[in-house]
Design a protein around this motif. Structure first.
Motif, PDB file in Angstrom:
ATOM      1  N   GLU A 188       3.778  48.104  23.406  1.00 42.26           N
ATOM      2  CA  GLU A 188       3.167  49.597  23.137  1.00 42.26           C
ATOM      3  C   GLU A 188       1.925  49.764  23.256  1.00 42.26           C
ATOM      4  O   GLU A 188       1.101  48.832  22.426  1.00 42.26           O
ATOM      5  CB  GLU A 188       3.437  50.111  21.594  1.00 42.26           C
ATOM      6  N   PRO A 189       1.184  50.475  23.290  1.00 40.94           N
ATOM      7  CA  PRO A 189      -0.261  50.669  22.902  1.00 40.94           C
ATOM      8  C   PRO A 189      -0.448  50.250  21.903  1.00 40.94           C
ATOM      9  O   PRO A 189      -2.008  50.003  21.649  1.00 40.94           O
ATOM     10  CB  PRO A 189      -0.914  52.114  23.784  1.00 40.94           C
ATOM     11  N   LYS A 190      -0.660  51.049  20.200  1.00 40.43           N
ATOM     12  CA  LYS A 190      -1.013  50.827  19.001  1.00 40.43           C
ATOM     13  C   LYS A 190      -0.928  49.749  18.844  1.00 40.43           C
ATOM     14  O   LYS A 190      -1.569  49.252  17.898  1.00 40.43           O
ATOM     15  CB  LYS A 190      -0.156  52.021  18.866  1.00 40.43           C
ATOM     16  N   GLU A 191      -0.552  48.466  19.377  1.00 37.94           N
ATOM     17  CA  GLU A 191      -0.200  46.897  19.209  1.00 37.94           C
ATOM     18  C   GLU A 191      -1.372  46.274  19.588  1.00 37.94           C
ATOM     19  O   GLU A 191      -2.092  45.224  19.107  1.00 37.94           O
ATOM     20  CB  GLU A 191       0.748  46.205  19.763  1.00 37.94           C
ATOM     21  N   ALA A 192      -2.536  47.154  20.538  1.00 43.96           N
ATOM     22  CA  ALA A 192      -3.659  46.702  20.944  1.00 43.96           C
ATOM     23  C   ALA A 192      -4.944  47.304  19.721  1.00 43.96           C
ATOM     24  O   ALA A 192      -5.976  45.893  19.274  1.00 43.96           O
ATOM     25  CB  ALA A 192      -4.257  47.961  22.245  1.00 43.96           C
ATOM     26  N   ILE A 193      -4.054  47.987  19.218  1.00 44.32           N
ATOM     27  CA  ILE A 193      -4.759  48.648  17.452  1.00 44.32           C
ATOM     28  C   ILE A 193      -5.199  47.280  16.762  1.00 44.32           C
ATOM     29  O   ILE A 193      -4.468  47.136  15.857  1.00 44.32           O
ATOM     30  CB  ILE A 193      -5.362  49.822  17.257  1.00 44.32           C
ATOM     31  N   THR A 194      -6.162  46.228  16.410  1.00 40.29           N
ATOM     32  CA  THR A 194      -6.218  45.066  15.331  1.00 40.29           C
ATOM     33  C   THR A 194      -6.357  46.332  13.771  1.00 40.29           C
ATOM     34  O   THR A 194      -5.774  45.412  12.991  1.00 40.29           O
ATOM     35  CB  THR A 194      -7.692  44.398  15.877  1.00 40.29           C
ATOM     36  N   ASN A 195      -6.980  47.573  14.097  1.00 40.30           N
ATOM     37  CA  ASN A 195      -7.491  48.173  12.756  1.00 40.30           C
ATOM     38  C   ASN A 195      -7.708  49.186  12.942  1.00 40.30           C
ATOM     39  O   ASN A 195      -8.514  49.593  13.209  1.00 40.30           O
ATOM     40  CB  ASN A 195      -8.710  47.073  12.069  1.00 40.30           C
ATOM     41  N   LYS A 196      -6.744  50.408  12.085  1.00 38.27           N
ATOM     42  CA  LYS A 196      -7.128  51.867  12.337  1.00 38.27           C
ATOM     43  C   LYS A 196      -7.981  52.394  11.901  1.00 38.27           C
ATOM     44  O   LYS A 196      -8.898  52.758  12.299  1.00 38.27           O
ATOM     45  CB  LYS A 196      -5.168  51.917  12.507  1.00 38.27           C
ATOM     46  N   LYS A 197      -8.662  52.052  10.698  1.00 43.18           N
ATOM     47  CA  LYS A 197     -10.447  52.443  10.320  1.00 43.18           C
ATOM     48  C   LYS A 197     -11.242  51.864  11.426  1.00 43.18           C
ATOM     49  O   LYS A 197     -12.323  52.809  11.869  1.00 43.18           O
ATOM     50  CB  LYS A 197     -10.028  51.855   9.557  1.00 43.18           C
ATOM     51  N   ASP A 198     -10.882  50.812  11.681  1.00 45.49           N
ATOM     52  CA  ASP A 198     -12.190  50.493  12.668  1.00 45.49           C
ATOM     53  C   ASP A 198     -11.971  51.419  14.035  1.00 45.49           C
ATOM     54  O   ASP A 198     -13.084  51.679  14.550  1.00 45.49           O
ATOM     55  CB  ASP A 198     -12.523  48.979  12.599  1.00 45.49           C
ATOM     56  N   PHE A 199     -11.136  51.332  14.589  1.00 43.02           N
ATOM     57  CA  PHE A 199     -10.914  51.987  15.812  1.00 43.02           C
ATOM     58  C   PHE A 199     -11.120  53.162  15.395  1.00 43.02           C
ATOM     59  O   PHE A 199     -12.051  54.228  16.756  1.00 43.02           O
ATOM     60  CB  PHE A 199      -9.291  52.201  16.292  1.00 43.02           C
ATOM     61  N   ILE A 200     -10.879  53.674  14.479  1.00 45.85           N
ATOM     62  CA  ILE A 200     -11.280  55.685  14.517  1.00 45.85           C
ATOM     63  C   ILE A 200     -13.477  55.016  14.580  1.00 45.85           C
ATOM     64  O   ILE A 200     -14.037  56.220  14.918  1.00 45.85           O
ATOM     65  CB  ILE A 200     -11.021  56.252  13.190  1.00 45.85           C
ATOM     66  N   ILE A 201     -13.979  54.154  13.044  1.00 45.02           N
ATOM     67  CA  ILE A 201     -15.072  54.743  13.552  1.00 45.02           C
ATOM     68  C   ILE A 201     -15.251  54.270  14.550  1.00 45.02           C
ATOM     69  O   ILE A 201     -16.819  55.312  15.000  1.00 45.02           O
ATOM     70  CB  ILE A 201     -15.818  53.259  12.538  1.00 45.02           C
ATOM     71  N   SER A 202     -14.809  53.152  15.771  1.00 44.62           N
ATOM     72  CA  SER A 202     -16.335  52.734  16.183  1.00 44.62           C
ATOM     73  C   SER A 202     -15.691  53.277  17.260  1.00 44.62           C
ATOM     74  O   SER A 202     -16.899  53.782  18.362  1.00 44.62           O
ATOM     75  CB  SER A 202     -15.472  51.270  17.037  1.00 44.62           C
ATOM     76  N   SER A 203     -14.378  54.070  17.941  1.00 40.74           N
ATOM     77  CA  SER A 203     -14.865  56.073  18.828  1.00 40.74           C
ATOM     78  C   SER A 203     -15.688  56.854  18.288  1.00 40.74           C
ATOM     79  O   SER A 203     -16.283  57.420  19.033  1.00 40.74           O
ATOM     80  CB  SER A 203     -13.184  56.193  18.625  1.00 40.74           C
ATOM     81  N   ILE A 204     -15.526  57.061  16.679  1.00 40.78           N
ATOM     82  CA  ILE A 204     -16.945  58.357  16.657  1.00 40.78           C
ATOM     83  C   ILE A 204     -18.311  58.046  16.734  1.00 40.78           C
ATOM     84  O   ILE A 204     -19.006  58.363  17.723  1.00 40.78           O
ATOM     85  CB  ILE A 204     -17.115  58.326  15.377  1.00 40.78           C
ATOM     86  N   ILE A 205     -18.095  56.750  16.538  1.00 40.36           N
ATOM     87  CA  ILE A 205     -20.301  55.737  17.294  1.00 40.36           C
ATOM     88  C   ILE A 205     -19.732  55.956  18.663  1.00 40.36           C
ATOM     89  O   ILE A 205     -21.454  56.892  18.428  1.00 40.36           O
ATOM     90  CB  ILE A 205     -20.631  54.325  16.666  1.00 40.36           C
ATOM     91  N   PHE A 206     -18.676  55.909  19.674  1.00 38.37           N
ATOM     92  CA  PHE A 206     -19.608  55.677  21.036  1.00 38.37           C
ATOM     93  C   PHE A 206     -19.305  57.349  21.097  1.00 38.37           C
ATOM     94  O   PHE A 206     -20.409  57.940  21.937  1.00 38.37           O
ATOM     95  CB  PHE A 206     -17.497  55.626  20.866  1.00 38.37           C
ATOM     96  N   GLY A 207     -18.751  58.112  20.032  1.00 41.02           N
ATOM     97  CA  GLY A 207     -18.951  59.683  21.444  1.00 41.02           C
ATOM     98  C   GLY A 207     -20.708  59.790  20.335  1.00 41.02           C
ATOM     99  O   GLY A 207     -21.216  61.377  21.196  1.00 41.02           O
ATOM    100  N   CYS A 208     -20.856  59.700  19.784  1.00 39.57           N
ATOM    101  CA  CYS A 208     -22.319  60.166  19.430  1.00 39.57           C
ATOM    102  C   CYS A 208     -23.014  59.214  19.669  1.00 39.57           C
ATOM    103  O   CYS A 208     -24.610  59.851  20.738  1.00 39.57           O
ATOM    104  CB  CYS A 208     -22.565  59.225  18.015  1.00 39.57           C
ATOM    105  N   ALA A 209     -22.966  58.107  20.386  1.00 35.52           N
ATOM    106  CA  ALA A 209     -23.912  57.743  21.423  1.00 35.52           C
ATOM    107  C   ALA A 209     -23.942  58.600  22.509  1.00 35.52           C
ATOM    108  O   ALA A 209     -25.104  58.529  23.610  1.00 35.52           O
ATOM    109  CB  ALA A 209     -23.786  55.832  21.607  1.00 35.52           C
ATOM    110  N   VAL A 210     -22.593  58.718  23.169  1.00 40.41           N
ATOM    111  CA  VAL A 210     -22.795  59.707  24.126  1.00 40.41           C
ATOM    112  C   VAL A 210     -23.295  60.950  24.582  1.00 40.41           C
ATOM    113  O   VAL A 210     -24.391  61.150  25.001  1.00 40.41           O
ATOM    114  CB  VAL A 210     -21.596  60.283  25.287  1.00 40.41           C
TER     115      VAL A 210
END
Length: 451
Positions: free
Chosen positions: A241-263
């Motif tokens: 399942e794709p969700k198995e690739a996520i090592t840490n849910k909190k870090d995943f959400i934070i990194s996605s937000i940072i990427f969005g801010c960068a864009v």
């Protein structure tokens, strides 16, 4: 005259050593950069001013380096510290995203959405490669994309080589669409003071048109092989399942937000006045704060060799600029073209494409920027038109051969490590014609739109 000869000899020696690839390229550029400072500026020219202008350290401590207002602009001479700082910041952000499993999750999610069918997967991954490379360095995009492609190929029993070759090409193509997509564009943007929006509305249009045609091209080239691969019977329920690739849910959400801010910051930096150096610094700091105790781990993973490569490269190119060599090259192109803008565009885009197919497109782009600036002034033609020709030529030309761009080398290495060898013949048979197609499209669009 002596200074000019020394500058040219050092530059040629640097290029040859980079092509031979026996010594690490950052060592080559740093040594050649030091030789430029000592022999060209110190011994031949005896000019401390040339040394200081090339090192360009004072620019970092000016307001214009971090924030542009009115007619003020980022420094464009000597070592381009804005490019180096921006790339450093993006590298830190990408390492944070990778640690959280962002790239692997995205690949697995898209694969599931197309029901793991090889042909839809083939097309989807090409599009994803191009889109990701618009905002993230193409090397990073291919590093993760190629690895996931090999993994999916093993699970779904298909040959990953067609997908990897097409992904490499589309990553380079997607990188040409924006200022932060490919290192040559970062250098062009910071040196000529073009914004993210400038690239998106100019090279981005060319890249979008080309991507549609290239998807059809690669589908036509590989359709029979992909169709035969589709015949394999696979139990989809057994796939991870794709969700198995996520090592840490909190870090995943934070990194996605940072990427969005960068864009958002990149898209709006022309309106806000924030320079790419400022954006890169802020993104890096936020990523490191969010990483907490893992901040040092992210910093250790940054590719410092590439950053040092840039420092030495800019110093060597500074030697050519300070001695007037680049002005002479510009004058020669102007003389050959007879002041005809279309001919200038054709010369720049094809020379850039052919050269970038065999040598690293980063030093070539850095070398050509002062040339097109001088050419625009001496021939009274549009600098923007020449800049877009240079951008497309260097970005796309590198796709033609396995050594033309760093993303190519990385993708082929990942495939080889997993037992899938991609030789020159196999790669060039598909990529070289695609390169010619995109360069022709680029030239025609530039002719119609600007000339």
């Amino acid at each position: 005259m002596v200074a000019q000869v020394l500058a040219v000899l050092i530059f040629v020696a640097m290029f040859l050593l980079i092509v031979i690839d026996k010594i690490e390229r950052h060592i080559v550029t740093l040594v050649c950069g030091l030789l430029t400072l000592v022999l060209v500026f110190g011994v031949a020219m005896q000019s401390m001013t040339a040394v200081l202008e090339t090192l360009n350290l004072r620019s970092i401590f000016t307001v214009g380096f971090w924030y542009v207002s009115g007619s003020e602009g980022e420094s464009t001479s000597g070592i381009n510290w804005a490019t180096i700082i921006f790339i450093l910041g993006m590298m830190v952000m990408v390492e944070g995203m990778a640690k959280a499993g962002f790239f692997r999750w995205l690949c697995m999610k898209l694969a599931k959405l197309v029901n793991y069918k090889p042909i839809p997967l083939f097309i989807t991954f090409m599009i994803m490669s191009a889109l990701l490379a618009m905002f993230i360095d193409s090397i990073t995009v291919i590093l993760f994309l190629a690895a996931v492609t090999v993994e999916l190929a093993n699970l779904l029993k298909f040959n990953p080589i067609p997908m990897i070759i097409s992904e490499i090409f589309c990553a380079n193509l997607g990188g040409s669409a924006t200022m932060c997509g490919d290192p040559p564009n970062i250098i062009i943007g910071t040196s000529l003071e073009y914004s993210f929006a400038d690239f998106l509305t100019n090279t981005g249009v060319i890249a979008a048109i080309s991507l549609v045609i290239i998807i059809f091209y690669f589908y036509f080239v590989y359709r029979k092989q992909m169709a035969s691969d589709s015949a394999a019977n696979i139990d989809i329920s057994s796939l991870p399942e794709p969700k198995e690739a996520i090592t840490n849910k909190k870090d995943f959400i934070i990194s996605s937000i940072i990427f969005g801010c960068a864009v958002i910051m990149l898209v709006t930096h022309a309106q806000t006045g924030l320079t790419v150096a400022f954006i890169g610094t802020v993104i890096a700091i936020i990523t490191l704060i969010a990483a907490g105790k893992y901040a040092w781990e992210l910093l250790k993973k940054v590719d410092y060799k590439t950053l040092l490569f840039f420092v030495g490269l800019f110093a060597v190119v500074g030697g050519l600029e300070q001695t007037g060599i680049l002005e002479k090259i510009a004058a020669f192109i102007g003389e050959v073209s007879g002041g005809n803008l279309k001919l200038m565009v054709a010369i720049i885009i094809w020379i850039s494409a052919v050269a970038s197919a065999f040598v690293d497109n980063i030093p070539f782009a850095a070398t050509m920027i002062p040339v097109v600036k001088s050419l625009a002034i001496s021939q009274n033609v549009s600098l923007e038109t020449l800049a877009w020709a240079l951008s497309m030529g260097t970005d796309i030309g590198g796709s033609a051969t396995p050594i033309g761009a760093s993303a190519n080398v990385v993708g082929i290495s990942v495939a080889a490590k997993n037992g899938h060898m991609i030789g020159w013949g196999k790669y060039c048979k598909a990529a070289a014609p695609a390169t010619v197609i995109v360069v022709l499209i680029s030239m025609v669009v530039i002719f119609i739109r600007y000339c």
